[in-house]
Scaffold this motif. Structure first.
Motif, PDB file in Angstrom:
ATOM      1  N   VAL A 186      11.394 -15.807  13.149  1.00  0.00           N
ATOM      2  CA  VAL A 186      12.291 -14.765  13.182  1.00  0.00           C
ATOM      3  C   VAL A 186      13.362 -15.393  14.181  1.00  0.00           C
ATOM      4  CG1 VAL A 186      13.109 -12.434  13.802  1.00  0.00           C
ATOM      5  CG2 VAL A 186      10.828 -13.019  12.724  1.00  0.00           C
ATOM      6  N   LEU A 187      14.661 -15.342  13.825  1.00  0.00           N
ATOM      7  CA  LEU A 187      15.809 -15.729  14.660  1.00  0.00           C
ATOM      8  C   LEU A 187      16.327 -14.632  15.020  1.00  0.00           C
ATOM      9  CD1 LEU A 187      17.184 -18.783  12.542  1.00  0.00           C
ATOM     10  CD2 LEU A 187      15.337 -19.006  14.182  1.00  0.00           C
ATOM     11  N   THR A 188      16.893 -14.612  16.388  1.00  0.00           N
ATOM     12  CA  THR A 188      17.594 -13.068  16.848  1.00  0.00           C
ATOM     13  C   THR A 188      18.917 -13.463  17.645  1.00  0.00           C
ATOM     14  OG1 THR A 188      16.463 -13.299  18.904  1.00  0.00           O
ATOM     15  CG2 THR A 188      15.393 -12.065  17.052  1.00  0.00           C
ATOM     16  N   PRO A 189      19.743 -14.328  17.048  1.00  0.00           N
ATOM     17  CA  PRO A 189      21.203 -14.787  17.907  1.00  0.00           C
ATOM     18  C   PRO A 189      21.964 -13.232  17.878  1.00  0.00           C
ATOM     19  CG  PRO A 189      21.237 -15.391  15.440  1.00  0.00           C
ATOM     20  CD  PRO A 189      19.592 -14.682  15.472  1.00  0.00           C
ATOM     21  N   LEU A 243       6.716 -16.796  14.969  1.00  0.00           N
ATOM     22  CA  LEU A 243       7.519 -17.071  15.963  1.00  0.00           C
ATOM     23  C   LEU A 243       8.968 -16.229  16.063  1.00  0.00           C
ATOM     24  CD1 LEU A 243       8.086 -19.039  18.349  1.00  0.00           C
ATOM     25  CD2 LEU A 243       8.680 -20.680  16.735  1.00  0.00           C
ATOM     26  N   VAL A 244       9.030 -15.674  17.176  1.00  0.00           N
ATOM     27  CA  VAL A 244      10.437 -15.196  17.502  1.00  0.00           C
ATOM     28  C   VAL A 244      11.238 -16.001  18.353  1.00  0.00           C
ATOM     29  CG1 VAL A 244      11.744 -13.037  18.308  1.00  0.00           C
ATOM     30  CG2 VAL A 244       9.487 -12.921  17.227  1.00  0.00           C
ATOM     31  N   LEU A 245      12.390 -16.659  17.785  1.00  0.00           N
ATOM     32  CA  LEU A 245      13.354 -17.504  18.521  1.00  0.00           C
ATOM     33  C   LEU A 245      14.607 -16.805  19.066  1.00  0.00           C
ATOM     34  CD1 LEU A 245      13.044 -20.766  16.383  1.00  0.00           C
ATOM     35  CD2 LEU A 245      11.840 -20.233  18.609  1.00  0.00           C
ATOM     36  N   ASP A 246      14.821 -16.594  20.333  1.00  0.00           N
ATOM     37  CA  ASP A 246      16.027 -16.014  21.065  1.00  0.00           C
ATOM     38  C   ASP A 246      16.571 -16.937  22.077  1.00  0.00           C
ATOM     39  OD1 ASP A 246      17.505 -13.926  21.444  1.00  0.00           O
ATOM     40  OD2 ASP A 246      16.242 -13.040  23.079  1.00  0.00           O
ATOM     41  N   ALA A 247      17.671 -16.411  22.164  1.00  0.00           N
ATOM     42  CA  ALA A 247      18.615 -17.078  23.264  1.00  0.00           C
ATOM     43  C   ALA A 247      18.549 -18.597  23.620  1.00  0.00           C
ATOM     44  CB  ALA A 247      18.180 -16.156  24.730  1.00  0.00           C
ATOM     45  N   ASP A 248      18.046 -19.163  24.788  1.00  0.00           N
ATOM     46  CA  ASP A 248      18.011 -20.317  25.088  1.00  0.00           C
ATOM     47  C   ASP A 248      17.318 -21.489  23.988  1.00  0.00           C
ATOM     48  OD1 ASP A 248      19.601 -20.461  27.376  1.00  0.00           O
ATOM     49  OD2 ASP A 248      18.141 -19.261  28.428  1.00  0.00           O
ATOM     50  N   ALA A 249      16.302 -20.641  23.238  1.00  0.00           N
ATOM     51  CA  ALA A 249      15.645 -21.704  22.130  1.00  0.00           C
ATOM     52  C   ALA A 249      16.465 -21.728  21.246  1.00  0.00           C
ATOM     53  CB  ALA A 249      14.398 -20.746  21.705  1.00  0.00           C
ATOM     54  N   ARG A 257      27.452 -12.748   5.606  1.00  0.00           N
ATOM     55  CA  ARG A 257      27.348 -14.078   5.064  1.00  0.00           C
ATOM     56  C   ARG A 257      26.870 -15.233   6.036  1.00  0.00           C
ATOM     57  NH1 ARG A 257      33.011 -16.618   3.707  1.00  0.00           N
ATOM     58  NH2 ARG A 257      33.245 -16.555   5.965  1.00  0.00           N
ATOM     59  N   ALA A 258      27.193 -15.123   7.249  1.00  0.00           N
ATOM     60  CA  ALA A 258      26.621 -15.661   8.307  1.00  0.00           C
ATOM     61  C   ALA A 258      25.092 -15.535   8.636  1.00  0.00           C
ATOM     62  CB  ALA A 258      27.122 -15.091   9.626  1.00  0.00           C
ATOM     63  N   ALA A 259      24.631 -14.207   8.453  1.00  0.00           N
ATOM     64  CA  ALA A 259      23.144 -14.135   8.724  1.00  0.00           C
ATOM     65  C   ALA A 259      22.407 -14.531   7.420  1.00  0.00           C
ATOM     66  CB  ALA A 259      22.859 -12.496   8.758  1.00  0.00           C
ATOM     67  N   GLN A 260      23.024 -14.647   6.371  1.00  0.00           N
ATOM     68  CA  GLN A 260      22.278 -15.086   5.113  1.00  0.00           C
ATOM     69  C   GLN A 260      22.370 -16.627   5.171  1.00  0.00           C
ATOM     70  OE1 GLN A 260      24.615 -12.622   2.227  1.00  0.00           O
ATOM     71  NE2 GLN A 260      22.690 -12.261   1.322  1.00  0.00           N
ATOM     72  N   ALA A 261      23.431 -17.420   5.574  1.00  0.00           N
ATOM     73  CA  ALA A 261      23.607 -18.639   5.677  1.00  0.00           C
ATOM     74  C   ALA A 261      22.259 -19.129   6.732  1.00  0.00           C
ATOM     75  CB  ALA A 261      24.944 -19.076   6.352  1.00  0.00           C
ATOM     76  N   CYS A 289      16.519 -13.744   9.674  1.00  0.00           N
ATOM     77  CA  CYS A 289      17.724 -13.810  10.823  1.00  0.00           C
ATOM     78  C   CYS A 289      18.171 -12.335  11.145  1.00  0.00           C
ATOM     79  CB  CYS A 289      18.850 -14.403  10.372  1.00  0.00           C
ATOM     80  SG  CYS A 289      20.370 -14.339  11.521  1.00  0.00           S
ATOM     81  N   VAL A 290      17.909 -11.942  12.546  1.00  0.00           N
ATOM     82  CA  VAL A 290      18.547 -10.783  12.911  1.00  0.00           C
ATOM     83  C   VAL A 290      19.737 -10.959  13.693  1.00  0.00           C
ATOM     84  CG1 VAL A 290      17.795  -8.607  14.346  1.00  0.00           C
ATOM     85  CG2 VAL A 290      16.164  -9.781  13.153  1.00  0.00           C
ATOM     86  N   LEU A 291      20.994 -10.817  13.232  1.00  0.00           N
ATOM     87  CA  LEU A 291      22.042 -11.031  13.706  1.00  0.00           C
ATOM     88  C   LEU A 291      22.665 -10.052  14.432  1.00  0.00           C
ATOM     89  CD1 LEU A 291      24.420 -12.818  14.100  1.00  0.00           C
ATOM     90  CD2 LEU A 291      25.446 -12.166  12.008  1.00  0.00           C
TER      91      LEU A 291
END
Length: 534
Positions: free
Chosen positions: A395-398, A364-370, A420-424, A433-435
């Motif tokens: 995978v989170l892509t914020p 699952l890739v979660l983006d944007a509104d998700a 630090r934010a990506a690791q958190a 996390c793909v920041l």
């Protein structure tokens, strides 16, 4: 000494690790030897950058960074005298604020003494005309807002139209995070060429946040010192020798199932809440298709009141895309075998399907509104965390604002330390996390983060993030992939996304033998440039 190019991976080190390496090296070398090597490297690069310079301004601070600059100035002065050149090396030396309690380091004191003895020219103010400036005011030890005369010189350096060479890091830059200490960076847009010679180690902050703009072209000299075994890299820079290479050497017996399936769920219809975002889901689907997925299914979040005859049935630009009623996709066995991209243009309607997707989609890739829906719902957060225990990949892509919502903090907090934010986020939600942003950070649980060296401001336009999500879905869709293969493809996909923008910037958005009268980078054009990663 060598330039840092995106064609090879690099180990990046924190200030603490660099200090450890430095102390161990200094203990095994004659006094002042490490600074002597550093200053020589700075002087050599300065002349390589501006071989016909008539005047070089060396702005030196009170610490060892200033000492490196003083050694460089001494070399430049002596070379000019030895070869009868007209080069003037002019030093402005700031000893630090009057209230400073720390004594000047011994190496810096020795460098100042030798510079004066050699007859180097010192001035109270920078020369009015110079061809190159060396920024040696503040080094990696700066941990607070700078003050005093050094800041005035720093502002001059920041706005100079001439070439500027920064010693180790641009003064005022946090070497760990890439943030500046209350110093604006807007002037860099119209300033001259910027170079940074990173000494002993490559610093993490040079490649993310404001570091990329401030550092310009990064060079590296390890000063003939190998990192000690107890000093581990803080992060790694992604490198790719040939990002333009197409996937090849595939077995002839392969079929579309060999390249995996991608399901894109999103694209809230205009009739649902008066906000139409169908294009976001279509962009993600097109990108997945061009990135090599065997089949791409699209489930749009259409209003229940919308007649079936008015539903989106196909995409004229990519007729290969297969549109399905979202409820059919949610009940399909494909949810357990395909890579699901969820959230692109999903609006508030995405919250209705997220529980089902979080509970059934294995990849699952979660983006944007998700991501926004998950940030507002503790139940969805629990479902997200539980996925890792089942061995499922998320995978989170914020972008920074979405990351701040997930972490319940401010965007400024995220930007103050992107690693630090990506690791958190990665640790809290047991996900990759793909920041996104300048120097995109990829955090994989239990591993040092990766930093992407490609991309530019051309990607700051609507829909390019949706393109990245579709690309990631395709990269993760191939059946039978190992965890290592998926991670490699994920990193290469982020790299390619930025590299395409870099190529666009250099070549006007056109391929060889192709004419494009309107080369502005848009998400739809970007999706058309995507190709499969090996």
């Amino acid at each position: 000494m060598r330039p840092i190019r995106p064609t090879r991976p690099e180990a990046l080190y924190s200030v603490a690790a660099t200090r450890s390496i430095e102390q161990l090296a200094a203990a095994n070398l004659p006094p002042h030897q490490l600074m002597s090597r550093a200053g020589l490297a700075v002087a050599q690069l300065a002349l390589a950058l501006e071989p016909h310079a008539g005047c070089i301004w060396i702005a030196c601070g009170p610490g060892n960074n200033g000492g490196d600059g003083l050694v460089a100035a001494t070399h430049l002065h002596q070379w000019a005298r030895a070869h009868g050149g007209s080069l003037r090396a002019v030093v402005t030396h700031w000893p630090g604020p009057p209230t400073q309690s720390r004594p000047q380091p011994p190496d810096a004191i020795d460098a100042l003494r030798k510079a004066r003895a050699a007859g180097v020219s010192f001035a109270a103010q920078p020369p009015k005309d110079f061809d190159l400036a060396i920024d040696a005011i503040f080094g990696i030890g700066l941990t607070r807002v700078p003050e005093g005369l050094g800041v005035q010189w720093l502002e001059r350096l920041r706005t100079a139209h001439q070439t500027v060479l920064c010693v180790d890091v641009p003064s005022g830059l946090d070497a760990d995070t890439g943030t500046f200490f209350s110093l604006p960076t807007e002037a860099l847009a119209t300033a001259g060429a910027r170079h940074t010679l990173s000494l002993l180690t490559l610093k993490t902050g040079l490649f993310t946040a404001s570091g990329r703009d401030a550092a310009g072209q990064v060079w590296f000299d390890n000063l003939q010192v190998s990192p000690s075994t107890h000093a581990q890299p803080t992060a790694r820079l992604i490198g790719w020798t040939d990002p333009g290479a197409l996937r090849s050497n595939q077995p002839h017996a392969n079929h579309k199932g060999s390249f995996g399936d991608v399901i894109v769920v999103g694209g809230q219809d205009l009739a649902a809440h008066g906000v139409g975002m169908t294009g976001a889901a279509v962009l993600a689907a097109r990108a997945a298709l061009h990135a090599g997925a065997g089949r791409v299914y699209v489930g749009l979040l259409e209003a229940h009141s919308q007649p079936v005859t008015n539903a989106v049935r196909w995409d004229p630009a990519s007729p290969e895309l297969m549109f399905r009623d979202v409820n059919i996709l949610l009940d399909s066995p494909l949810l357990g075998t395909a890579a699901v991209v969820c959230g692109c243009g999903g609006g508030t309607a995405i919250a209705n399907v997220l529980p089902h997707i979080l509970s059934r989609a294995h990849t699952l890739v979660l983006d944007a509104d998700a991501l926004n829906a998950i940030a507002d719902d503790s139940t969805l957060q629990t479902l997200l965390i539980q996925r890792a225990a089942r061995g499922w990949l998320t995978v989170l892509t914020p972008h920074p604002l979405e990351a701040a919502r997930l972490l319940a903090c401010s965007t400024a907090d995220v930007m103050s330390d992107r690693l630090r934010a990506a690791q958190a986020l990665s640790e809290r939600f047991a996900s990759v996390c793909v920041l996104k942003g300048s120097g995109t950070v990829i955090s994989i649980p239990g591993q040092p983060p990766l930093i992407n060296p490609t991309g530019n401001a051309a990607l700051a336009t609507a829909g390019t993030g949706d393109v990245l999500s579709g690309m990631l879905g395709s990269a993760l869709a191939q059946p039978g992939s190992t965890s290592e293969q998926r991670q490699r493809r994920l990193a290469q996909t982020v790299f390619q996304h930025g590299w395409l923008a870099d190529e666009w910037h250099q070549h006007g958005g056109t391929r060889r033998h192709e004419v494009d009268d309107t080369p502005t980078l848009t998400a739809s054009r970007l999706a058309n440039r995507v190709h499969p990663v090996p």
